[in-house]
Each structure stands twice: as structure tokens, then as C-alpha cells.
Design an enzyme around this catalytic site. Structure first.
Site, PDB file in Angstrom:
ATOM      1  N   ASP A  50       0.912  -1.186  -0.280  1.00 31.72           N
ATOM      2  CA  ASP A  50       0.159  -0.342   0.104  1.00 31.72           C
ATOM      3  C   ASP A  50       0.795   1.555   0.503  1.00 31.72           C
ATOM      4  OD1 ASP A  50      -3.054   1.224   0.448  1.00 31.72           O
ATOM      5  OD2 ASP A  50      -1.181   2.140   1.773  1.00 31.72           O
ATOM      6  N   TYR A  55       2.884   9.851   0.106  1.00 30.76           N
ATOM      7  CA  TYR A  55       3.716   8.426   1.362  1.00 30.76           C
ATOM      8  C   TYR A  55       5.159   9.139   0.180  1.00 30.76           C
ATOM      9  CZ  TYR A  55      -0.247   6.797   2.590  1.00 30.76           C
ATOM     10  OH  TYR A  55      -2.269   6.223   3.239  1.00 30.76           O
ATOM     11  N   LYS A  85      -2.644   5.797  -4.928  1.00 28.31           N
ATOM     12  CA  LYS A  85      -4.063   6.765  -4.377  1.00 28.31           C
ATOM     13  C   LYS A  85      -3.570   7.948  -4.566  1.00 28.31           C
ATOM     14  CE  LYS A  85      -4.215   4.778   0.634  1.00 28.31           C
ATOM     15  NZ  LYS A  85      -2.928   4.505   1.160  1.00 28.31           N
ATOM     16  N   HIS A 118      -7.734   9.224  -2.550  1.00 25.55           N
ATOM     17  CA  HIS A 118      -7.142   9.527  -1.515  1.00 25.55           C
ATOM     18  C   HIS A 118      -7.871  10.300   0.261  1.00 25.55           C
ATOM     19  CE1 HIS A 118      -2.888   9.482   1.499  1.00 25.55           C
ATOM     20  NE2 HIS A 118      -3.588   9.304   1.919  1.00 25.55           N
TER      21      HIS A 118
END
Ligand code: A2P
Length: 315
Positions: A50, A55, A85, A118
Site C-alpha cells: 500500500d 507518502y 492513491k 485519497h
């Protein structure tokens, strides 16, 4: 090597392993650290990863996947389930497909298995927080979802879904979607059990994935309330499990999948050892009575703007 059960999601051919390795860390880990952790996770049996544009871990994950294929740790890219995302700076219809292609480029992949919106909000520009109020605007749900559907129709992604969507957002989305969302990834753990949202998702055929399953300890957005909790520790001790395993097993027994982050070799293995035992009715009862507190807020990311606070209040 641990074998992780998988689940077939609506509209997605490849079954999704019920535990995925989360790759968000704080402060953000450097590329080599994340890459090494992903390779270690593949050796431990993880097949679901994931990530998210936000990130900053897409490139490291992509390098790790390429390396795993070179080393023969996995036979084919198709043996992996990769989720990423769409960040809020790209949730405008004209930006979605290009953002998806950028993530694929970061990941060195031709497709991802799951692509999620997201957060249900839009930032008109890519800025670092604090975000000025005038840049925060409501999501064009129809326009953005049509482009998410286009990503799927183009073969860039195999499945589409959402993250941090409340029942209200899901209602709105379901009323316009040609392809309904396969899943909703939300904060969920023994201290934020999401009963109402889970009931709603079950009724509508939307799978739920839990993020921050261990309370995201040691991050800006998390704390020790799960891993340091006495009730969970008292359940874990007599059955020879850890507090983390009790929290993860509880999630599994609720029928959700889990995005769990550990870059530590022992802990990432420990987190997979949750499938061959179960919690007793008394344990489940104790967990159901834990005080509920939400850990992750959009306000902590974007600032306390009225629309942002409304989204947080709903979730
Ligand atoms: P580490 O990467 O050093 O193992 P979440 O999955 O809720 O976001 O939580 C992630 C945090 O929990 C990370 O700080 C991670 O640290 C830690 N963690 C993950 N698994 C365990 C475990 N089994 N026991 C203790 N801490 C864990």
C-alpha cells in the site's frame, strides 16, 4: 513463509491479500530503507503493498518490486497486489489520468491493482502545509470519478476505490458511479471501530480496509494508545500473543483487510501470524467496550479549514 488469505473484490479479478504492507513512515524513510523493508516483506510472504503519491514511497516500492523480480523472489509482477492513491492536489477531472500515469511511472509499473481517491477534497495547487483556505475546495465527485473510471477502462488500474470517505460521501458517489468503488480505506482499529461506516459499506457491497491498525505509533499522526493498552495486553499475554497481534486479529475477525506498516524484520513477520488462532467471546466483548478516539484528521494535514473540519467530523 506465511500464507495470507485473499479476498475477491467486486469488479476486480485478482484476489486482494487481506494484509498489505503499509509504506507511509514518519519522518519519511529514505528510498534505500523503504526498498530494503519491502524486499524483506516479500521474503516474509507479503504480496500486497500500500503506497500513495503523498507518502513519497512509490519510487522505493517500484525499485523493490523490480529488484524482487530480478532476484526471482516473485515470479511475475502479476503475483503482487499494489495499491496507490490520488493525492488531493490532483482531484480535478483534468488532472486525474495524468496523476495516475505519474504514479505508474514512479512505480515502474504498467498498472496498479487498486487506485484510490485519497481524501474527498481538492487542493487547487500543490503546496506544503499550512494550506491557505482559498486553496481548499469541495471535490467534484462526478467529474473526478468519471476520470477514475477512465483510468480503469484504459487499463492503467485494475480496480478503483476511495479512502477516508464517510457514509455521506459514499452515498453521493454511489448515486453517480458507473463503476462502484471496490473499497473504502479508512482509519480503523480497536480504538476507532467504525461500526456505522462498516455496516453501511457491507450493505452496499463496498469492502473496508483498515489503515493505522496499530494506531500509527511513532508517527506525527499516531500514538501509543493501542500498543500501550492494558486491556489488549491482558488479552494477549495468556494466549502467548503480542498486543499488536491481538489488534490485527480483531480487525481480521471484523471482516476487513489491513494495511499494516512495519519496516522491522521481526515485527513485519509477527504481524502475519494472526490467521491460525482466534479471540474468545469474552475478549471480543472487552474490545467492544474500549473508549473510542479518532487518531487521524485531515485538519492535521491541511489545517483547520471549515470544509476540512466538516470532513473530519463526518468520518
Ligand atoms: P516499525 O516499523 O518500527 O515496526 P500502523 O500500522 O498503525 O500505521 O502502525 C505502524 C507503527 O507501529 C510503526 O511505528 C511500526 O514500527 C509499529 N509496529 C508495527 N508492527 C508492530 C508490532 N508488531 N509491535 C510493535 N510495534 C509495531
Amino acid at each position: 513463509m506465511a500464507v495470507i488469505p485473499s479476498l475477491k473484490l467486486r469488479g476486480v479479478d485478482k484476489p486482494m491479500p487481506l494484509i498489505g504492507m503499509g509504506t507511509a513512515s514518519f519522518p519519511p524513510a529514505d528510498l534505500e530503507t523503504t526498498k530494503a523493508a519491502v524486499l524483506e516483506a516479500i521474503k516474509a510472504g507479503y504480496r500486497h503493498f500500500d503506497t500513495a503519491f503523498a507518502y513519497g514511497s512509490e519510487k522505493a516500492l517500484g525499485e523493490a518490486v523490480a529488484e524482487a523480480l530480478r532476484l526471482g523472489l516473485v515470479q511475475s509482477r502479476d503475483d503482487l497486489f499494489i495499491t496507490t492513491k490520488l493525492w488531493v492536489s490532483f482531484t480535478e477531472p483534468s488532472k486525474v489520468v495524468a496523476a495516475c500515469e505519474m504514479s505508474l511511472q514512479n512505480l515502474q509499473l504498467e498498472y496498479v491493482d487498486m487506485y484510490l481517491i485519497h481524501w474527498p477534497v481538492t487542493l487547487t495547487e500543490m503546496v506544503r502545509p499550512p494550506v491557505p483556505a482559498e486553496m481548499v475546495k469541495a471535490l467534484d465527485m462526478r467529474g473526478v470519478w468519471e476520470r477514475m473510471e477512465e483510468c480503469k477502462n484504459l487499463g492503467l488500474v485494475k480496480g478503483i476505490g476511495v479512502s477516508n470517505f464517510s457514509c455521506k460521501h459514499l452515498e453521493q458517489l454511489l448515486s453517480i458511479a458507473k463503476i462502484p468503488p471496490a473499497l473504502n480505506q479508512v482509519e480503523m482499529n480497536p480504538f476507532w471501530q467504525q461500526k456505522k461506516l462498516r455496516d453501511f459499506c457491507k450493505e452496499k457491497g463496498i469492502h473496508v480496509t483498515a489503515y493505522s491498525p496499530l494506531g500509527a505509533n511513532n508517527t506525527k499522526w499516531g500514538d501509543n494508545r493501542i500498543l500501550g493498552n492494558d486491556v489488549l495486553a491482558d488479552i494477549a499475554k495468556p494466549i502467548g500473543k503480542t498486543t499488536a497481534q491481538v489488534a490485527l486479529r480483531w480487525l481480521y475477525e471484523q471482516g476487513v483487510s489491513i494495511a499494516s506498516k512495519s519496516f522491522n524484520k521481526e515485527r513485519m513477520r509477527q504481524n502475519l501470524e494472526i490467521f491460525d488462532w482466534c479471540l474468545s467471546d469474552q475478549d471480543l466483548d472487552k474490545i467492544s467496550q474500549l473508549p473510542q478516539t479518532k487518531g487521524v484528521t485531515l485538519a492535521s494535514v491541511l489545517g483547520p479549514h471549515p470544509l476540512v473540519l466538516e470532513i473530519d467530523a463526518d468520518l
